[in-house]
Design a protein around this motif. Sequence first.
Motif, PDB file in Angstrom:
ATOM      1  N   PRO A 169       1.018  -1.123  -0.095  1.00  0.00           N
ATOM      2  CA  PRO A 169       0.085  -0.113   0.019  1.00  0.00           C
ATOM      3  C   PRO A 169       0.909   1.424  -0.011  1.00  0.00           C
ATOM      4  O   PRO A 169       0.429   2.363  -0.188  1.00  0.00           O
ATOM      5  N   ILE A 170       2.077   1.288   0.347  1.00  0.00           N
ATOM      6  CA  ILE A 170       3.020   2.269   0.328  1.00  0.00           C
ATOM      7  C   ILE A 170       3.692   2.720  -1.018  1.00  0.00           C
ATOM      8  O   ILE A 170       3.578   3.528  -1.627  1.00  0.00           O
ATOM      9  N   MET A 171       4.007   1.389  -1.616  1.00  0.00           N
ATOM     10  CA  MET A 171       4.475   1.492  -3.115  1.00  0.00           C
ATOM     11  C   MET A 171       3.521   1.230  -3.802  1.00  0.00           C
ATOM     12  O   MET A 171       3.368   0.193  -4.551  1.00  0.00           O
ATOM     13  N   SER A 172       2.309   1.930  -3.944  1.00  0.00           N
ATOM     14  CA  SER A 172       1.341   1.721  -4.788  1.00  0.00           C
ATOM     15  C   SER A 172       1.538   1.601  -6.409  1.00  0.00           C
ATOM     16  O   SER A 172       2.711   2.082  -6.692  1.00  0.00           O
ATOM     17  N   SER A 173       0.533   1.434  -7.136  1.00  0.00           N
ATOM     18  CA  SER A 173       0.829   1.196  -8.612  1.00  0.00           C
ATOM     19  C   SER A 173       0.961   2.816  -8.963  1.00  0.00           C
ATOM     20  O   SER A 173       1.918   3.045  -9.890  1.00  0.00           O
ATOM     21  N   ALA A 174       0.600   3.604  -8.399  1.00  0.00           N
ATOM     22  CA  ALA A 174       0.809   5.057  -8.814  1.00  0.00           C
ATOM     23  C   ALA A 174       2.130   5.353  -8.418  1.00  0.00           C
ATOM     24  O   ALA A 174       2.798   6.206  -9.292  1.00  0.00           O
ATOM     25  N   GLN A 175       2.766   4.998  -7.187  1.00  0.00           N
ATOM     26  CA  GLN A 175       4.152   5.206  -7.078  1.00  0.00           C
ATOM     27  C   GLN A 175       4.942   4.575  -8.054  1.00  0.00           C
ATOM     28  O   GLN A 175       6.114   4.877  -8.342  1.00  0.00           O
ATOM     29  N   ARG A 176       4.675   3.422  -8.335  1.00  0.00           N
ATOM     30  CA  ARG A 176       5.460   2.610  -9.203  1.00  0.00           C
ATOM     31  C   ARG A 176       5.431   3.221 -10.595  1.00  0.00           C
ATOM     32  O   ARG A 176       6.550   3.285 -11.177  1.00  0.00           O
TER      33      ARG A 176
END
Length: 252
Positions: A169-176
């Motif tokens: 949840p921290i390294m979300s798809s948006a962050q990736r």
Amino acid sequence: MTTTTTRTVVYPADGLTMVGHLALPAGTDRRPAVLVGPEGTGLSDVERRRADALAELGYVALAFDLHGGRYLSDPEEMLARCLPLLADPDRLRDIGRAALDALYAEPRTDPGRIAVVGYGTGGAVGLELGRGGVDLRAIGTVNGLITGRPGESANIRCPVWAGVGSEDPIMSSAQRDAFTDEMRAAGVDWRLTVYGGALHAFHHPPVDHPTVPGFGHHPRHARRAWRDVVDLLAECLPLGSGDVGTGGTRAA
């Protein structure tokens, strides 16, 4: 049979006295070297064992410290320390450069053959070293897909491998996506491995403090991520015929 050796290395960084763990392969010659960066909780036996495993393979390995010898098991204390760090690339670079100086000070280290492998905040340190133009052979980061200041990733001159859990949840798809867009725009040689069903810190065995939602160990993917790290080093920081250690890759 000659075996690996370990010792504590004390050095200053970020206004603290850092306490790192140095692991040396058998022999007396210079070897390629790896900085091993811990999760935001700080240096633990998990990273120490990984440094030991790398020394068994033939690398000089320094597991570096983030918090002045402390392990921050309380999530609120950890966030209070790490969030300001993650928001300040210069502090991350200073912590990484201090650890690099400690690694350079080891006579067994070949200063022209160094990689950084980090987890969470430790991975962010490795990326910022690259963005700061440090000469590295490879950067590996698990759970640490932290984006940098605009344009600075163009300074990264080595391959970057990143691993992340699909359910983190921290390294979300948006962050990736933001991370991969940054790498792509900078022309970096990058790879991203997404481990299906894994949470944040999936590589980290369970420890004796409260479980945090979204965090969880995934033993199978932890083993796979470690193999991916070893493969990255084999490609970018190969050991010569005289560099071979005592063998073994188990650390996850």
